[in-house]
Design a protein around this motif. Structure first.
Motif, PDB file in Angstrom:
ATOM      1  N   VAL A   1      12.457 -31.535-128.643  1.00 34.04           N
ATOM      2  CA  VAL A   1      11.690 -32.721-128.266  1.00 34.04           C
ATOM      3  C   VAL A   1      12.580 -33.962-128.402  1.00 34.04           C
ATOM      4  CG1 VAL A   1       9.845 -34.357-129.637  1.00 34.04           C
ATOM      5  CG2 VAL A   1       9.378 -31.840-129.379  1.00 34.04           C
ATOM      6  N   ASP A   2      13.493 -33.878-129.060  1.00 30.97           N
ATOM      7  CA  ASP A   2      14.541 -35.204-129.251  1.00 30.97           C
ATOM      8  C   ASP A   2      15.168 -35.233-127.909  1.00 30.97           C
ATOM      9  OD1 ASP A   2      13.738 -35.702-131.953  1.00 30.97           O
ATOM     10  OD2 ASP A   2      15.600 -34.865-132.718  1.00 30.97           O
ATOM     11  N   ASP A   3      15.750 -33.966-127.440  1.00 35.58           N
ATOM     12  CA  ASP A   3      16.496 -34.007-126.194  1.00 35.58           C
ATOM     13  C   ASP A   3      15.618 -34.329-125.142  1.00 35.58           C
ATOM     14  OD1 ASP A   3      18.742 -33.535-127.567  1.00 35.58           O
ATOM     15  OD2 ASP A   3      19.139 -31.447-126.527  1.00 35.58           O
ATOM     16  N   ALA A   4      14.238 -33.747-125.104  1.00 32.32           N
ATOM     17  CA  ALA A   4      13.386 -33.893-124.096  1.00 32.32           C
ATOM     18  C   ALA A   4      12.965 -35.457-123.691  1.00 32.32           C
ATOM     19  CB  ALA A   4      12.054 -33.187-124.223  1.00 32.32           C
ATOM     20  N   THR A   5      12.628 -36.131-125.016  1.00 30.61           N
ATOM     21  CA  THR A   5      12.068 -37.575-124.773  1.00 30.61           C
ATOM     22  C   THR A   5      13.207 -38.462-124.829  1.00 30.61           C
ATOM     23  OG1 THR A   5      12.078 -37.627-127.382  1.00 30.61           O
ATOM     24  CG2 THR A   5       9.959 -36.905-125.913  1.00 30.61           C
ATOM     25  N   GLN A   6      14.428 -38.194-125.509  1.00 28.58           N
ATOM     26  CA  GLN A   6      15.605 -39.249-125.312  1.00 28.58           C
ATOM     27  C   GLN A   6      16.545 -38.947-124.447  1.00 28.58           C
ATOM     28  OE1 GLN A   6      16.955 -38.966-129.449  1.00 28.58           O
ATOM     29  NE2 GLN A   6      15.120 -39.312-130.127  1.00 28.58           N
ATOM     30  N   THR A   7      17.071 -37.814-124.077  1.00 27.45           N
ATOM     31  CA  THR A   7      17.902 -37.524-122.932  1.00 27.45           C
ATOM     32  C   THR A   7      17.389 -37.166-121.674  1.00 27.45           C
ATOM     33  OG1 THR A   7      19.479 -36.661-124.621  1.00 27.45           O
ATOM     34  CG2 THR A   7      20.105 -36.125-122.543  1.00 27.45           C
TER      35      THR A   7
ATOM     36  N   HIS B   1      17.773 -21.450-113.133  1.00 30.17           N
ATOM     37  CA  HIS B   1      17.202 -22.805-113.550  1.00 30.17           C
ATOM     38  C   HIS B   1      17.994 -23.502-114.320  1.00 30.17           C
ATOM     39  CE1 HIS B   1      13.552 -22.504-111.001  1.00 30.17           C
ATOM     40  NE2 HIS B   1      13.647 -21.379-111.164  1.00 30.17           N
ATOM     41  N   LEU B   2      18.741 -22.634-115.286  1.00 33.82           N
ATOM     42  CA  LEU B   2      19.289 -23.277-116.504  1.00 33.82           C
ATOM     43  C   LEU B   2      20.283 -24.587-116.298  1.00 33.82           C
ATOM     44  CD1 LEU B   2      19.592 -22.635-119.430  1.00 33.82           C
ATOM     45  CD2 LEU B   2      21.742 -21.162-119.169  1.00 33.82           C
ATOM     46  N   GLY B   3      19.918 -25.560-117.069  1.00 32.32           N
ATOM     47  CA  GLY B   3      20.636 -26.863-116.857  1.00 32.32           C
ATOM     48  C   GLY B   3      20.169 -27.689-115.942  1.00 32.32           C
ATOM     49  N   ASP B   4      19.104 -27.220-114.984  1.00 32.28           N
ATOM     50  CA  ASP B   4      18.522 -27.995-113.915  1.00 32.28           C
ATOM     51  C   ASP B   4      17.066 -28.516-114.248  1.00 32.28           C
ATOM     52  OD1 ASP B   4      18.043 -29.102-111.397  1.00 32.28           O
ATOM     53  OD2 ASP B   4      17.320 -27.050-110.511  1.00 32.28           O
ATOM     54  N   ASP B   5      16.351 -27.666-114.207  1.00 26.14           N
ATOM     55  CA  ASP B   5      15.005 -27.931-114.833  1.00 26.14           C
ATOM     56  C   ASP B   5      14.515 -27.113-116.170  1.00 26.14           C
ATOM     57  OD1 ASP B   5      14.498 -25.532-113.498  1.00 26.14           O
ATOM     58  OD2 ASP B   5      12.792 -26.186-112.364  1.00 26.14           O
ATOM     59  N   LEU B   6      15.483 -26.085-116.390  1.00 26.01           N
ATOM     60  CA  LEU B   6      15.297 -25.426-117.739  1.00 26.01           C
ATOM     61  C   LEU B   6      16.298 -25.740-118.572  1.00 26.01           C
ATOM     62  CD1 LEU B   6      13.804 -22.987-119.143  1.00 26.01           C
ATOM     63  CD2 LEU B   6      15.553 -21.209-117.664  1.00 26.01           C
ATOM     64  N   TYR B   7      15.781 -25.854-119.834  1.00 30.17           N
ATOM     65  CA  TYR B   7      16.816 -26.125-121.147  1.00 30.17           C
ATOM     66  C   TYR B   7      16.102 -25.010-122.047  1.00 30.17           C
ATOM     67  CZ  TYR B   7      17.574 -30.085-118.107  1.00 30.17           C
ATOM     68  OH  TYR B   7      17.965 -30.843-117.036  1.00 30.17           O
ATOM     69  N   ILE B   8      17.354 -24.238-122.855  1.00 29.60           N
ATOM     70  CA  ILE B   8      16.831 -23.315-123.645  1.00 29.60           C
ATOM     71  C   ILE B   8      17.724 -23.470-125.080  1.00 29.60           C
ATOM     72  CG2 ILE B   8      16.748 -20.811-124.322  1.00 29.60           C
ATOM     73  CD1 ILE B   8      16.848 -19.984-121.175  1.00 29.60           C
ATOM     74  N   TYR B   9      16.792 -23.637-126.061  1.00 28.73           N
ATOM     75  CA  TYR B   9      17.437 -24.226-127.298  1.00 28.73           C
ATOM     76  C   TYR B   9      17.237 -22.780-127.968  1.00 28.73           C
ATOM     77  CZ  TYR B   9      17.074 -28.801-125.600  1.00 28.73           C
ATOM     78  OH  TYR B   9      16.985 -29.809-124.954  1.00 28.73           O
TER      79      TYR B   9
ATOM     80  N   THR C   1      14.410 -19.072-130.411  1.00 30.83           N
ATOM     81  CA  THR C   1      14.513 -19.690-128.988  1.00 30.83           C
ATOM     82  C   THR C   1      13.400 -20.328-128.733  1.00 30.83           C
ATOM     83  OG1 THR C   1      15.016 -19.384-126.884  1.00 30.83           O
ATOM     84  CG2 THR C   1      13.797 -17.753-127.950  1.00 30.83           C
ATOM     85  N   ALA C   2      13.410 -21.576-128.018  1.00 36.36           N
ATOM     86  CA  ALA C   2      12.161 -22.212-127.338  1.00 36.36           C
ATOM     87  C   ALA C   2      13.084 -22.582-126.112  1.00 36.36           C
ATOM     88  CB  ALA C   2      11.955 -23.514-128.184  1.00 36.36           C
ATOM     89  N   TRP C   3      12.145 -22.328-125.048  1.00 40.20           N
ATOM     90  CA  TRP C   3      12.529 -22.736-123.530  1.00 40.20           C
ATOM     91  C   TRP C   3      11.740 -24.099-123.158  1.00 40.20           C
ATOM     92  CZ3 TRP C   3      13.123 -18.111-120.009  1.00 40.20           C
ATOM     93  CH2 TRP C   3      13.875 -17.112-120.668  1.00 40.20           C
ATOM     94  N   LEU C   4      12.510 -25.104-122.506  1.00 43.20           N
ATOM     95  CA  LEU C   4      11.708 -26.220-121.958  1.00 43.20           C
ATOM     96  C   LEU C   4      11.914 -26.146-120.669  1.00 43.20           C
ATOM     97  CD1 LEU C   4      10.449 -29.235-122.598  1.00 43.20           C
ATOM     98  CD2 LEU C   4      13.157 -29.799-122.496  1.00 43.20           C
ATOM     99  N   LEU C   5      10.954 -26.314-119.741  1.00 47.21           N
ATOM    100  CA  LEU C   5      10.945 -26.443-118.403  1.00 47.21           C
ATOM    101  C   LEU C   5      10.370 -27.863-118.269  1.00 47.21           C
ATOM    102  CD1 LEU C   5      11.695 -24.818-115.930  1.00 47.21           C
ATOM    103  CD2 LEU C   5       9.101 -24.228-115.825  1.00 47.21           C
ATOM    104  N   THR C   6      11.192 -28.679-117.227  1.00 50.19           N
ATOM    105  CA  THR C   6      10.955 -30.020-117.148  1.00 50.19           C
ATOM    106  C   THR C   6      10.380 -30.203-115.971  1.00 50.19           C
ATOM    107  OG1 THR C   6      13.204 -30.659-116.123  1.00 50.19           O
ATOM    108  CG2 THR C   6      12.510 -31.112-118.670  1.00 50.19           C
TER     109      THR C   6
END
Length: 160
Positions: A113-119, A48-56, A68-73
């Protein structure tokens, strides 16, 4: 401290941190649960990394991932809060105990949050907060939602 997106080279540390998070949330795991998760987590990241999973991550100068914080879109049916349906869910927000109290978690979450909402064009980002983490999320702009609906879970394991 460098705040960045994780890569596949970070899998060993990310897996260890995921296990730390599971122990903090669930207490002791059975040997079978431990083995299953230690095998499944790296594969999930690779899939999933880089597809729908972004780990900061926040990485110390010596290469240690401190936080670490994981974002699943995902795309959901549209709602007034997210008319296009593109949302993100945060999970596995964890800062190693020796790094806590330095504002690192806030930096990691702000980048997420910045990446999720802007990128990544997410119109909403949601999470479940522990009482200890609520002030971090509130400082970034997360708000409690108190609708009549409450999260409930059905798991196959509970039915056995």
């Amino acid at each position: 401290m460098q705040i960045r997106l994780a890569t596949s080279a970070d899998i060993d540390q990310l897996t260890a941190l995921r296990m730390d998070y599971m122990h903090a949330e669930h207490g002791a795991l059975t040997d079978e649960q431990q083995r299953t998760m230690e095998q499944a987590v790296p594969q999930f990241i690779l899939d999933h990394l880089g597809d729908d999973l972004y780990i900061y991550v926040a990485q110390d100068e010596d290469g240690t991932i401190a936080s670490t914080a994981w974002l699943l879109t995902e795309e959901k049916p549209p709602r007034p809060e997210f008319p296009t349906g593109r949302v993100g869910e945060v999970f596995n927000m964890l800062t190693r105990p020796e790094y806590r109290g330095r504002g690192i978690a806030k930096q990691v979450m702000q980048r997420l949050v910045d990446d999720a909402t802007q990128t990544l064009d997410c119109e909403a980002v949601r999470l479940n907060a522990t009482p200890a983490g609520q002030h971090v999320y509130a400082a970034i702009g997360f708000k409690k939602r108190e609708p009549g609906l409450r999260a409930m879970f059905y798991t196959k394991l509970d039915q056995s």
